[in-house]
Write a protein that holds these residues in place. Structure first.
Motif, PDB file in Angstrom:
ATOM      1  N   ASP A 138     -11.057  -1.221 -14.522  1.00  0.00           N
ATOM      2  CA  ASP A 138     -11.536  -1.581 -15.853  1.00  0.00           C
ATOM      3  C   ASP A 138     -12.243  -2.935 -15.882  1.00  0.00           C
ATOM      4  O   ASP A 138     -13.180  -3.134 -16.633  1.00  0.00           O
ATOM      5  CB  ASP A 138     -10.369  -1.596 -16.845  1.00  0.00           C
ATOM      6  CG  ASP A 138      -9.791  -0.194 -17.049  1.00  0.00           C
ATOM      7  OD1 ASP A 138     -10.554   0.784 -16.905  1.00  0.00           O
ATOM      8  OD2 ASP A 138      -8.583  -0.098 -17.344  1.00  0.00           O
ATOM      9  N   GLU A 139     -11.764  -3.883 -15.068  1.00  0.00           N
ATOM     10  CA  GLU A 139     -12.370  -5.216 -15.071  1.00  0.00           C
ATOM     11  C   GLU A 139     -12.391  -5.795 -13.668  1.00  0.00           C
ATOM     12  O   GLU A 139     -11.655  -5.369 -12.779  1.00  0.00           O
ATOM     13  CB  GLU A 139     -11.618  -6.150 -16.020  1.00  0.00           C
ATOM     14  CG  GLU A 139     -10.173  -6.339 -15.688  1.00  0.00           C
ATOM     15  CD  GLU A 139      -9.455  -7.215 -16.714  1.00  0.00           C
ATOM     16  OE1 GLU A 139      -8.563  -7.953 -16.288  1.00  0.00           O
ATOM     17  OE2 GLU A 139      -9.783  -7.147 -17.910  1.00  0.00           O
ATOM     18  N   PHE A 140     -13.247  -6.799 -13.474  1.00  0.00           N
ATOM     19  CA  PHE A 140     -13.389  -7.473 -12.182  1.00  0.00           C
ATOM     20  C   PHE A 140     -12.090  -8.180 -11.820  1.00  0.00           C
ATOM     21  O   PHE A 140     -11.477  -8.851 -12.648  1.00  0.00           O
ATOM     22  CB  PHE A 140     -14.538  -8.493 -12.275  1.00  0.00           C
ATOM     23  CG  PHE A 140     -14.777  -9.249 -11.005  1.00  0.00           C
ATOM     24  CD1 PHE A 140     -15.583  -8.717 -10.013  1.00  0.00           C
ATOM     25  CD2 PHE A 140     -14.199 -10.494 -10.798  1.00  0.00           C
ATOM     26  CE1 PHE A 140     -15.813  -9.415  -8.843  1.00  0.00           C
ATOM     27  CE2 PHE A 140     -14.420 -11.192  -9.628  1.00  0.00           C
ATOM     28  CZ  PHE A 140     -15.231 -10.661  -8.649  1.00  0.00           C
ATOM     29  N   ASN A 141     -11.652  -8.041 -10.555  1.00  0.00           N
ATOM     30  CA  ASN A 141     -10.437  -8.700 -10.091  1.00  0.00           C
ATOM     31  C   ASN A 141     -10.566  -8.974  -8.599  1.00  0.00           C
ATOM     32  O   ASN A 141     -10.698  -8.046  -7.804  1.00  0.00           O
ATOM     33  CB  ASN A 141      -9.213  -7.812 -10.361  1.00  0.00           C
ATOM     34  CG  ASN A 141      -7.920  -8.507 -10.019  1.00  0.00           C
ATOM     35  OD1 ASN A 141      -7.891  -9.517  -9.344  1.00  0.00           O
ATOM     36  ND2 ASN A 141      -6.819  -7.934 -10.499  1.00  0.00           N
ATOM     37  N   ASP A 142     -10.527 -10.265  -8.242  1.00  0.00           N
ATOM     38  CA  ASP A 142     -10.592 -10.637  -6.824  1.00  0.00           C
ATOM     39  C   ASP A 142      -9.397 -11.494  -6.419  1.00  0.00           C
ATOM     40  O   ASP A 142      -9.490 -12.308  -5.508  1.00  0.00           O
ATOM     41  CB  ASP A 142     -11.896 -11.352  -6.497  1.00  0.00           C
ATOM     42  CG  ASP A 142     -12.045 -12.669  -7.220  1.00  0.00           C
ATOM     43  OD1 ASP A 142     -11.233 -12.965  -8.116  1.00  0.00           O
ATOM     44  OD2 ASP A 142     -12.980 -13.422  -6.892  1.00  0.00           O
ATOM     45  N   GLU A 143      -8.256 -11.297  -7.086  1.00  0.00           N
ATOM     46  CA  GLU A 143      -7.067 -12.092  -6.796  1.00  0.00           C
ATOM     47  C   GLU A 143      -6.482 -11.771  -5.425  1.00  0.00           C
ATOM     48  O   GLU A 143      -5.931 -12.643  -4.771  1.00  0.00           O
ATOM     49  CB  GLU A 143      -6.006 -11.874  -7.883  1.00  0.00           C
ATOM     50  CG  GLU A 143      -6.403 -12.450  -9.217  1.00  0.00           C
ATOM     51  CD  GLU A 143      -5.424 -12.100 -10.328  1.00  0.00           C
ATOM     52  OE1 GLU A 143      -4.425 -11.399 -10.070  1.00  0.00           O
ATOM     53  OE2 GLU A 143      -5.682 -12.535 -11.458  1.00  0.00           O
ATOM     54  N   ASN A 144      -6.575 -10.546  -4.983  1.00  0.00           N
ATOM     55  CA  ASN A 144      -6.076 -10.159  -3.670  1.00  0.00           C
ATOM     56  C   ASN A 144      -7.196 -10.371  -2.657  1.00  0.00           C
ATOM     57  O   ASN A 144      -8.326  -9.931  -2.879  1.00  0.00           O
ATOM     58  CB  ASN A 144      -5.634  -8.691  -3.694  1.00  0.00           C
ATOM     59  CG  ASN A 144      -4.921  -8.271  -2.440  1.00  0.00           C
ATOM     60  OD1 ASN A 144      -5.111  -8.845  -1.375  1.00  0.00           O
ATOM     61  ND2 ASN A 144      -4.100  -7.249  -2.573  1.00  0.00           N
ATOM     62  N   GLU A 145      -6.890 -11.010  -1.536  1.00  0.00           N
ATOM     63  CA  GLU A 145      -7.937 -11.335  -0.573  1.00  0.00           C
ATOM     64  C   GLU A 145      -8.446 -10.119   0.201  1.00  0.00           C
ATOM     65  O   GLU A 145      -9.529 -10.161   0.765  1.00  0.00           O
ATOM     66  CB  GLU A 145      -7.456 -12.397   0.402  1.00  0.00           C
ATOM     67  CG  GLU A 145      -6.251 -11.984   1.221  1.00  0.00           C
ATOM     68  CD  GLU A 145      -5.649 -13.128   1.994  1.00  0.00           C
ATOM     69  OE1 GLU A 145      -5.191 -12.864   3.111  1.00  0.00           O
ATOM     70  OE2 GLU A 145      -5.627 -14.246   1.485  1.00  0.00           O
ATOM     71  N   ASP A 146      -7.690  -9.035   0.236  1.00  0.00           N
ATOM     72  CA  ASP A 146      -8.102  -7.833   0.964  1.00  0.00           C
ATOM     73  C   ASP A 146      -8.616  -6.730   0.047  1.00  0.00           C
ATOM     74  O   ASP A 146      -9.054  -5.690   0.531  1.00  0.00           O
ATOM     75  CB  ASP A 146      -6.926  -7.269   1.770  1.00  0.00           C
ATOM     76  CG  ASP A 146      -6.438  -8.241   2.827  1.00  0.00           C
ATOM     77  OD1 ASP A 146      -7.262  -9.004   3.351  1.00  0.00           O
ATOM     78  OD2 ASP A 146      -5.222  -8.243   3.117  1.00  0.00           O
ATOM     79  N   LEU A 147      -8.558  -6.935  -1.250  1.00  0.00           N
ATOM     80  CA  LEU A 147      -8.945  -5.915  -2.214  1.00  0.00           C
ATOM     81  C   LEU A 147      -9.780  -6.535  -3.327  1.00  0.00           C
ATOM     82  O   LEU A 147      -9.384  -7.530  -3.931  1.00  0.00           O
ATOM     83  CB  LEU A 147      -7.704  -5.246  -2.812  1.00  0.00           C
ATOM     84  CG  LEU A 147      -7.925  -4.218  -3.907  1.00  0.00           C
ATOM     85  CD1 LEU A 147      -8.621  -2.980  -3.352  1.00  0.00           C
ATOM     86  CD2 LEU A 147      -6.605  -3.834  -4.546  1.00  0.00           C
ATOM     87  N   LEU A 148     -10.926  -5.961  -3.561  1.00  0.00           N
ATOM     88  CA  LEU A 148     -11.807  -6.392  -4.648  1.00  0.00           C
ATOM     89  C   LEU A 148     -11.945  -5.232  -5.620  1.00  0.00           C
ATOM     90  O   LEU A 148     -12.227  -4.102  -5.216  1.00  0.00           O
ATOM     91  CB  LEU A 148     -13.185  -6.784  -4.104  1.00  0.00           C
ATOM     92  CG  LEU A 148     -14.267  -7.114  -5.107  1.00  0.00           C
ATOM     93  CD1 LEU A 148     -13.901  -8.361  -5.912  1.00  0.00           C
ATOM     94  CD2 LEU A 148     -15.600  -7.316  -4.418  1.00  0.00           C
ATOM     95  N   ILE A 149     -11.709  -5.502  -6.898  1.00  0.00           N
ATOM     96  CA  ILE A 149     -11.852  -4.463  -7.915  1.00  0.00           C
ATOM     97  C   ILE A 149     -13.084  -4.790  -8.745  1.00  0.00           C
ATOM     98  O   ILE A 149     -13.181  -5.871  -9.335  1.00  0.00           O
ATOM     99  CB  ILE A 149     -10.598  -4.366  -8.799  1.00  0.00           C
ATOM    100  CG1 ILE A 149      -9.396  -3.988  -7.932  1.00  0.00           C
ATOM    101  CG2 ILE A 149     -10.804  -3.357  -9.924  1.00  0.00           C
ATOM    102  CD1 ILE A 149      -8.077  -3.950  -8.648  1.00  0.00           C
ATOM    103  N   LEU A 150     -14.023  -3.868  -8.760  1.00  0.00           N
ATOM    104  CA  LEU A 150     -15.251  -4.009  -9.543  1.00  0.00           C
ATOM    105  C   LEU A 150     -15.164  -3.127 -10.776  1.00  0.00           C
ATOM    106  O   LEU A 150     -14.551  -2.062 -10.740  1.00  0.00           O
ATOM    107  CB  LEU A 150     -16.465  -3.585  -8.711  1.00  0.00           C
ATOM    108  CG  LEU A 150     -16.820  -4.449  -7.499  1.00  0.00           C
ATOM    109  CD1 LEU A 150     -18.005  -3.836  -6.754  1.00  0.00           C
ATOM    110  CD2 LEU A 150     -17.141  -5.857  -7.926  1.00  0.00           C
ATOM    111  N   PRO A 151     -15.780  -3.549 -11.885  1.00  0.00           N
ATOM    112  CA  PRO A 151     -15.776  -2.707 -13.085  1.00  0.00           C
ATOM    113  C   PRO A 151     -16.555  -1.408 -12.846  1.00  0.00           C
ATOM    114  O   PRO A 151     -17.504  -1.386 -12.064  1.00  0.00           O
ATOM    115  CB  PRO A 151     -16.473  -3.568 -14.140  1.00  0.00           C
ATOM    116  CG  PRO A 151     -16.572  -4.928 -13.580  1.00  0.00           C
ATOM    117  CD  PRO A 151     -16.442  -4.825 -12.107  1.00  0.00           C
ATOM    118  N   HIS A 152     -16.143  -0.357 -13.519  1.00  0.00           N
ATOM    119  CA  HIS A 152     -16.888   0.905 -13.451  1.00  0.00           C
ATOM    120  C   HIS A 152     -18.314   0.634 -13.908  1.00  0.00           C
ATOM    121  O   HIS A 152     -18.555  -0.121 -14.836  1.00  0.00           O
ATOM    122  CB  HIS A 152     -16.249   1.965 -14.363  1.00  0.00           C
ATOM    123  CG  HIS A 152     -14.883   2.380 -13.917  1.00  0.00           C
ATOM    124  ND1 HIS A 152     -14.671   3.116 -12.774  1.00  0.00           N
ATOM    125  CD2 HIS A 152     -13.653   2.152 -14.446  1.00  0.00           C
ATOM    126  CE1 HIS A 152     -13.378   3.343 -12.629  1.00  0.00           C
ATOM    127  NE2 HIS A 152     -12.731   2.758 -13.631  1.00  0.00           N
TER     128      HIS A 152
END
Length: 179
Positions: free
Chosen positions: A93-107
């Motif tokens: 749902d939203e951008f999240n780069d808190e985890n160094e091995d996982l990047l979450i990009l918005p749809h």
């Protein structure tokens, strides 16, 4: 800090499967991050980009040399580096780069900028204590090394016979020997 456009990978038009991107990193790259610890840099970077149906996998492989100053003598030398980083990109749902091995990009995103990951990969590949190879093997001749040797504390030989000790400590030493 503005984003470096050549490190933006548009993944929306790529077919599923593995794609490869190659870069040559020099000092101009680090100027964008205002990082001036390297005198010069010559690092080749290969990114294996694996596009899957629901996520993206990136494998960064960096190898090359960076010219840095020795922490002991301040003499410049070429430090070789080899490093890898595996990054998974998922969509949420939203951008999240808190985890160094996982990047979450918005749809709905269609590209990803990897410059920050490249920067961290190379900077963290350099050892925290940088010692010139000539210092380790003794081939470097430097005024600083001579002065350090001159000012270093001298070892004192411990002669038990000539030294008087407190008798209370001697009793405590006997406790160790009486086992």
């Amino acid at each position: 800090m503005k984003q470096l456009k050549e490190y933006t990978i548009p993944f929306v038009g790529l077919k599923q499967g593995i794609h490869q991107f190659e870069y040559t990193i020099d000092n101009s790259f680090f100027e964008h991050f205002e990082y001036d610890e390297f005198n010069a840099a010559d690092v080749s970077l290969v990114i294996e980009f694996n596009k899957k149906a629901t996520m993206l996998e990136l494998l960064f492989k960096a190898s090359g040399t960076v010219n840095v100053n020795c922490d002991k003598t301040n003499e410049p030398y070429d430090q070789s580096i080899e490093s890898e980083l595996f990054l998974v990109i998922k969509f949420g749902d939203e951008f999240n780069d808190e985890n160094e091995d996982l990047l979450i990009l918005p749809h709905g995103e269609f590209e990803v900028n990897v410059a920050q990951y490249v920067y961290e990969l190379i900077v963290l590949a350099v050892p925290s204590k940088r010692i010139h190879p000539g210092v380790k093997d003794g081939t470097l001749q430097s005024d600083i090394l001579k002065k350090l040797e001159e000012l270093s504390p001298k070892e004192k030989k411990n002669d038990d016979q000539n030294e008087e000790t407190d008798p209370r400590w001697d009793k405590l030493k006997n406790l160790l020997n009486d086992k």
